[in-house]
Design a protein around this motif. Structure first.
Motif, PDB file in Angstrom:
ATOM      1  N   GLY A  17      -7.168  -1.178  -1.330  1.00  0.00           N
ATOM      2  CA  GLY A  17      -6.362   0.012  -1.562  1.00  0.00           C
ATOM      3  C   GLY A  17      -7.124   1.287  -1.256  1.00  0.00           C
ATOM      4  O   GLY A  17      -7.863   1.375  -0.268  1.00  0.00           O
TER       5      GLY A  17
ATOM      6  N   HIS B 259       0.840  -1.189   0.000  1.00  0.00           N
ATOM      7  CA  HIS B 259       0.000   0.000   0.000  1.00  0.00           C
ATOM      8  C   HIS B 259       0.882   1.249   0.000  1.00  0.00           C
ATOM      9  O   HIS B 259       1.884   1.322   0.716  1.00  0.00           O
ATOM     10  CB  HIS B 259      -0.910  -0.006   1.236  1.00  0.00           C
TER      11      HIS B 259
ATOM     12  N   SER C 253      -1.648  -3.122   5.378  1.00  0.00           N
ATOM     13  CA  SER C 253      -2.633  -2.272   4.710  1.00  0.00           C
ATOM     14  C   SER C 253      -3.270  -1.339   5.727  1.00  0.00           C
ATOM     15  O   SER C 253      -3.884  -1.808   6.696  1.00  0.00           O
ATOM     16  CB  SER C 253      -3.712  -3.142   4.052  1.00  0.00           C
TER      17      SER C 253
ATOM     18  N   CYS D 288      -3.248  -0.692  -5.221  1.00  0.00           N
ATOM     19  CA  CYS D 288      -3.467   0.753  -5.072  1.00  0.00           C
ATOM     20  C   CYS D 288      -3.404   1.478  -6.414  1.00  0.00           C
ATOM     21  O   CYS D 288      -3.817   2.632  -6.523  1.00  0.00           O
ATOM     22  CB  CYS D 288      -2.436   1.361  -4.121  1.00  0.00           C
TER      23      CYS D 288
ATOM     24  N   ARG E  60      -4.910  -5.681   8.491  1.00  0.00           N
ATOM     25  CA  ARG E  60      -3.875  -4.637   8.527  1.00  0.00           C
ATOM     26  C   ARG E  60      -2.500  -5.241   8.747  1.00  0.00           C
ATOM     27  O   ARG E  60      -1.526  -4.912   8.050  1.00  0.00           O
ATOM     28  CB  ARG E  60      -4.185  -3.646   9.657  1.00  0.00           C
TER      29      ARG E  60
ATOM     30  N   TYR F 276      -1.251  -7.704   5.702  1.00  0.00           N
ATOM     31  CA  TYR F 276      -0.951  -7.070   4.413  1.00  0.00           C
ATOM     32  C   TYR F 276      -0.231  -5.731   4.533  1.00  0.00           C
ATOM     33  O   TYR F 276       0.070  -5.112   3.519  1.00  0.00           O
ATOM     34  CB  TYR F 276      -2.251  -6.831   3.627  1.00  0.00           C
TER      35      TYR F 276
END
Length: 463
Positions: free
Chosen positions: A384, A218, A377, A412, A372, A375
């Protein structure tokens, strides 16, 4: 990874995997042709079984909503027309990196549907795939809605067993061509001098150097790693402040032997009409308003399911209080909260499958925190950045950066998922090798494969 599209003969992902030499090694199972998706509304008991294939999908909708037949056909034609504006979606050569689209391309998806459909129930039904792309009313662009829907209408598949085997096949492709796959190395810094990455360093002190560096994590996770002051402040501020898509709470059910029937399609359960655009933002007391479930096939799949995966959209705010904790050390209150959410989901499933609770041997859960941490993320975002048709520049990300040898790829950039990420990878690779270079290679290879029988050695040499 749950649901796969683009893998039917001639599909873009199918051709990419043929080129990579892994298509015939993938362990996948096609969903039932007469029902790829089943959508149930608990309040009314309405149940819609939607088949694969454009013509069959159209006819099914027209049977359910005969008075909307003309609008349904116009709506689906408009969806397919939008995909024609995206050359890479069809693995077509593109004349320029700069593309221009009609106004409808960026129109909010809910308004796009409403332009063709008057029945509010049908408007809601046509948005049932929202969990697949993070749809937000008034914001999500019509082209994302169209690309995802067209992709899965063309053919829907599930992995047999775990999806990990696809990652292993891709890693083998890298190794076969002289590459190396290194895991368990957390990057601590991306060092830049004179607008050029000089090296990448990891937490354990290892240093990696290369001609090009491609980041697929990300972008919000990447930015703090890059040497401060190298990227334009406006660029950093825009991407740091841009909204991300919502997350999910995931329930994994393991069934007792021969207790729950295997279902060879994906299912969606909604509490009622009119809620499909705000599942992630509902009151915790009414959560979940909807869910997506599937029983992934196993080896030698018979009439009984081994397991079920259930995804429920969830807002990050529900787990924000544990944001500073790490996996396995979040506390008893977190474990109690997860159990409460799991029981809510099972109770919802019972309204569709009254005896499912008696079939469950055990279950496991994952929250936005899990996503989270797994990844990297932000806020456990599934897809994304949250695209906004009314402010497209805010989350616009292209593969190139102001650092000459630092490129971006992954979900993303452009589109997410089993189709979007490989297509974006092509865009990124062509930033190095030239526009249409990779597309031409894939198409030439696949066309030759279809035209004449060739040997394994021919395949390797051609590739």
């Amino acid at each position: 990874m749950h649901i796969l599209g683009g893998l039917s003969e001639g599909g873009s992902v199918h051709r990419i995997f043929q080129y990579l030499g892994i298509m015939d090694k993938l362990r996948i199972q096609r969903c039932d042709m007469d029902c790829m998706d089943e959508v149930t509304y608990l309040s009314s008991g309405d149940n819609y079984r939607l088949p694969q294939g454009r013509e069959a999908f159209t006819e099914a909708l027209c049977r359910y909503f005969p008075s909307e037949s003309e609008g349904i056909r116009r709506y689906l034609q408009a969806c397919y027309d939008l995909t024609e504006e995206v050359d890479i979606f069809h693995l077509r050569r593109t004349p320029s990196i700069f593309t221009f689209h009609r106004e409808r391309f960026m129109q909010p998806a809910d308004q796009f549907i409403a332009d063709f459909i008057t029945d509010n129930r049908l408007r809601d039904l046509l948005a049932y795939m929202n969990p697949m792309y993070g749809g937000v009313a008034g914001h999500t662009p019509a082209y994302i809605h169209a690309l995802i829907n067209v992709l899965y209408i063309g053919g829907q598949y599930h992995f047999i067993g775990r999806s990990q085997h696809m990652a292993e096949l891709l890693a083998d492709v890298i190794r076969e061509h002289g590459g190396e796959v290194i895991t368990g190395q957390r990057v601590s810094s991306v060092n830049v001098a004179d607008r050029q990455v000089t090296d990448v360093r990891t937490d354990d002190g290892r240093c990696f150097t290369a001609d090009y560096y491609i980041s697929t994590i990300h972008t919000k996770t990447l930015l703090p790693l890059v040497t401060d002051g190298v990227l334009p402040k406006a660029y950093v501020r825009r991407l740091s402040e841009a909204p991300v898509t919502y997350s999910a709470f995931i329930l994994y059910l393991a069934f007792k032997p021969e207790s729950f029937p295997y279902i060879n399609h994906t299912g969606y359960i909604q509490d009622d009409y009119g809620q499909i655009w705000n599942h992630a933002d509902c009151d915790p007391d009414t959560w979940p308003r909807g869910l997506m479930y599937l029983t992934p096939p196993s080896d030698n799949q018979g009439p009984w399911a081994v397991r079920m995966t259930v995804n429920c959209l969830m807002n990050w705010n529900e787990v924000k209080r544990w944001a500073d904790t790490r996996q396995g050390h979040r506390g008893d209150d977190y474990e109690a909260w997860k159990q409460e959410q799991a029981e809510r989901i099972i109770a919802k499933l019972e309204r569709r499958f009254p005896h499912i609770r008696q079939c469950i041997d055990t279950y496991y859960t994952a929250s936005p925190l899990t996503i989270r941490d797994y990844y990297a993320s932000p806020e456990g975002a599934l897809y994304g950045y949250s695209k906004d048709g009314l402010d497209s520049a805010r989350t616009l990300i292209v593969p190139v950066t102001k650092v000459r040898n630092l490129l971006l790829s992954g979900q993303c950039v452009n589109l997410h998922g089993i189709c979007g990420v490989p297509l974006t990878a092509i865009n990124t690779a062509e930033c190095i090798f030239g526009l249409n270079t990779i597309v031409d290679k894939i198409n030439d290879f696949c066309d030759n494969l279809t035209a004449s029988p060739i040997t394994t050695q021919d395949i390797k040499q051609n590739r």
